[in-house]
Design an enzyme around this catalytic site. Structure first.
Site, PDB file in Angstrom:
ATOM      1  N   ASP A 135       0.908  -1.139   0.000  1.00 55.10           N
ATOM      2  CA  ASP A 135       0.000   0.000   0.000  1.00 55.10           C
ATOM      3  C   ASP A 135       0.950   1.192   0.000  1.00 55.10           C
ATOM      4  OD1 ASP A 135      -1.467   2.277   0.832  1.00 55.10           O
ATOM      5  OD2 ASP A 135      -3.040   0.946   1.528  1.00 55.10           O
ATOM      6  N   HIS A 136       1.088   1.829  -1.141  1.00 59.51           N
ATOM      7  CA  HIS A 136       2.198   2.791  -1.229  1.00 59.51           C
ATOM      8  C   HIS A 136       2.019   3.990  -0.293  1.00 59.51           C
ATOM      9  CE1 HIS A 136      -0.378   4.989  -4.051  1.00 59.51           C
ATOM     10  NE2 HIS A 136       0.426   6.016  -3.938  1.00 59.51           N
ATOM     11  N   HIS A 195      -5.770   2.801   0.941  1.00 56.62           N
ATOM     12  CA  HIS A 195      -5.032   3.963   1.466  1.00 56.62           C
ATOM     13  C   HIS A 195      -5.764   4.693   2.599  1.00 56.62           C
ATOM     14  CE1 HIS A 195      -2.926   3.008  -2.102  1.00 56.62           C
ATOM     15  NE2 HIS A 195      -3.628   3.732  -2.935  1.00 56.62           N
TER      16      HIS A 195
HETATM   17  C1  BG6 Z   1      -3.357   4.568  -6.534  1.00 58.25           C
HETATM   18  C2  BG6 Z   1      -4.659   4.630  -7.268  1.00 58.25           C
HETATM   19  O1  BG6 Z   1      -3.360   3.510  -5.620  1.00 58.25           O
HETATM   20  O2  BG6 Z   1      -3.156   5.777  -5.837  1.00 58.25           O
HETATM   21  C3  BG6 Z   1      -4.675   5.806  -8.216  1.00 58.25           C
HETATM   22  O3  BG6 Z   1      -4.857   3.440  -8.000  1.00 58.25           O
HETATM   23  C4  BG6 Z   1      -4.359   7.078  -7.486  1.00 58.25           C
HETATM   24  O4  BG6 Z   1      -5.940   5.936  -8.849  1.00 58.25           O
HETATM   25  C5  BG6 Z   1      -3.076   6.922  -6.667  1.00 58.25           C
HETATM   26  O5  BG6 Z   1      -4.168   8.096  -8.450  1.00 58.25           O
HETATM   27  C6  BG6 Z   1      -2.839   8.124  -5.795  1.00 58.25           C
HETATM   28  O6  BG6 Z   1      -1.555   8.039  -5.256  1.00 58.25           O
HETATM   29  P1  BG6 Z   1      -0.740   9.331  -4.845  1.00 58.25           P
HETATM   30  O7  BG6 Z   1       0.520   8.802  -4.250  1.00 58.25           O
HETATM   31  O8  BG6 Z   1      -0.527  10.142  -6.083  1.00 58.25           O
HETATM   32  O9  BG6 Z   1      -1.611  10.051  -3.868  1.00 58.25           O
END
Ligand code: BG6
Length: 490
Positions: free
Chosen positions: A177-178, A240
């Site tokens: 989960d980045h 997230h």
């Molecule tokens: C991803 C989603 O997990 O997270 C994308 O699949 C989204 O749709 C992205 O744009 C958002 O990540 P960040 O790091 O740009 O907030």
């Protein structure tokens, strides 16, 4: 720096994630001496590329990160490509031979990371084949890294998990989960548990509500096909957003070990108030963007995007009120919202404290500004504390003042990329910032009720927010009902 030695096998090495995130993150680790020269990356995918083609692509994707003392050709020489058919055992046999050769060449003691950066329908097949063909039976460790989506609902996630668990044990599985790799998300725990100032107030006696916003300006881009079946709820909330809720609401862990932290997070997810299908509308609001102006550009509505149904009922915006039914949080709404094509790109957490029992100061006819603790996750990284003080000598009014701390203002390069951190953690065997199956399961169960309600009951007013706005009116009403408002996110 510890310099873990490993062979990283990337499934889907010709894809977008590899190019945008994985190659640059591996390069940054290399540049920072977190990898010795003892590592190799094997890219596998369907396309008939050669080592040279992969290396060219790697160089292109990391070119702008090069510094004087990094040799980009040398870095790229650690990359190998193998055309791969995930359903064919011969591909796995070839991969086994190649990785064993690379072990010798790069002094790697049999350690493997299998990174699945590709369509999830093959996760199960790949995991079983890796095991059956003996790729995980090395002298060293083997770890499986999986990208989302991890299933489409609880049932499919469970099936997927069972498939994977036949081949890998839970402690070998690293579900990405980045958001958990972002500096300020990791900082939530520190802010909470390293300050005498906050933790005593961190409960329903002193906090009136919490707001979590993750707004994006981008639309669905070229991911229409995926997004049509996911929508904002599965794309952002299930993972997230609920992860941020868990970190904000969990009890202090007794130790900072992955097991202890995860077990506290799981308790929060278990305490989330579940809703019946009929109750969903009281707690959740959905939206879909129409056309509008975002960052001064005219943009089209969601239904006009590529690979999107002209009458699509997919939500590109979700906001909701979560209640955590435990002693600490009973009665405190946690509001969440996320959406595409909104006014600004920002992820922000606002903790609003309760008003004092009595106001002794005039504030130009207005009430005293509530104390807010704002955690800026991105693009700015930092904290703002909203307080009240006197600015004019002798005045009887108080004025809102802000204390600001900016974490990334000095030198942006200090903040590692989320993926960089997570890959390194995985190499070190630290699973703290990856999601455990129990968390995935509980999040899906919570989200499933909402998706079921929305499927049974199609939205009749889509598109219901203009691109470039902060979502539909109903999202504001959700807070207004209880006398609250969304605080600005910037
Ligand atoms: C991803 C989603 O997990 O997270 C994308 O699949 C989204 O749709 C992205 O744009 C958002 O990540 P960040 O790091 O740009 O907030």
């Amino acid at each position: 720096n510890e310099q873990p030695k490993s062979i990283i096998v990337i499934f889907g090495a010709t894809g977008d994630l590899a190019k945008r995130k994985l190659f640059p993150s591996i390069f940054r680790l290399y540049r920072e001496n977190k990898l010795s020269e003892d590592f190799a990356v094997v890219g596998v995918a369907r396309r008939p590329w050669t080592n040279e083609e992969l290396r060219e692509n790697v160089k292109k994707s990391v070119g702008n990160l090069q510094t004087e003392d990094t040799d980009i050709d040398k870095f790229a020489s650690h990359f190998y490509y193998q055309p791969f058919d995930v359903t064919n055992v011969e591909s796995y046999q070839e991969l086994k031979t190649l990785t064993e050769e690379l072990d010798t060449q790069y002094n790697v003691p049999g350690n493997r990371i299998f990174y699945l950066a590709m369509a999830p329908e093959f996760f199960g097949t790949i995991a079983s084949n890796l095991k059956n063909e003996g790729l995980t039976a090395t002298e060293g460790w083997s770890r499986l890294v999986i990208e989302k989506p991890f299933g489409h609902d609880y049932q499919s996630a469970k099936e997927l998990n069972e498939q994977i668990r036949h081949a890998f044990s839970e402690d070998q599985i690293y579900r990405i989960d980045h958001y958990l790799g972002k500096e300020m998300v990791q900082n939530i725990e520190v802010i909470r548990f390293a300050n005498a100032l906050f933790e005593p107030l961190w409960n329903n006696q002193y906090i009136s509500n919490i707001q979590i916003t993750s707004s994006e300006t981008l639309g669905v881009e070229d991911r229409g096909r995926y997004y049509e079946s996911s929508g904002a709820l599965r794309d952002m909330v299930q993972n997230h957003i609920l992860q941020m809720v868990a970190l904000l609401a969990m009890e202090p862990p007794i130790k900072l070990t992955p097991e202890e932290i995860r077990s506290e997070k799981v308790k929060v997810l278990r305490a989330l108030r579940s809703m019946s299908i009929d109750e969903v509308d009281q707690y959740f609001v959905r939206g879909q963007y129409g056309k509008g102006i975002v960052e001064e550009n005219e943009v089209i509505g969601y239904r006009e995007e590529n690979s999107v149904d002209e009458e699509s009922n997919t939500a590109t915006f979700v906001s909701g009120k979560l209640m955590i039914d435990n002693f600490r949080w009973a009665g405190v709404p946690i509001y969440i919202r996320t959406g595409k094509r909104m006014k600004e790109k920002a992820t922000t957490i606002v903790v609003q404290f309760k008003d004092l029992p009595m106001n002794l100061y005039f504030n130009r006819g207005k009430d005293i500004h509530p104390n807010l603790l704002v955690i800026h996750i991105q693009p700015e990284e930092g904290i703002t504390l909203h307080l009240n003080a006197r600015k004019t000598p002798g005045a009887t009014a108080s004025t809102p003042i802000n204390l600001n701390y900016c974490n990334n203002c000095g030198d942006k390069m200090n903040t590692p990329e989320a993926y960089e951190r997570l890959i390194y953690d995985c190499m070190l065997g630290d699973a703290t910032n990856f999601t455990h199956w129990d968390e995935v399961a509980l999040s899906w169960k919570f989200v499933d009720t909402i998706s079921e309600a929305w499927e049974q009951n199609k939205a009749k007013d889509f598109p219901n927010y203009e691109s470039g706005s902060m979502g539909p009116k109903a999202s504001d009403a959700l807070l207004a009902e209880e006398g609250f408002q969304w605080w600005p996110v910037g």
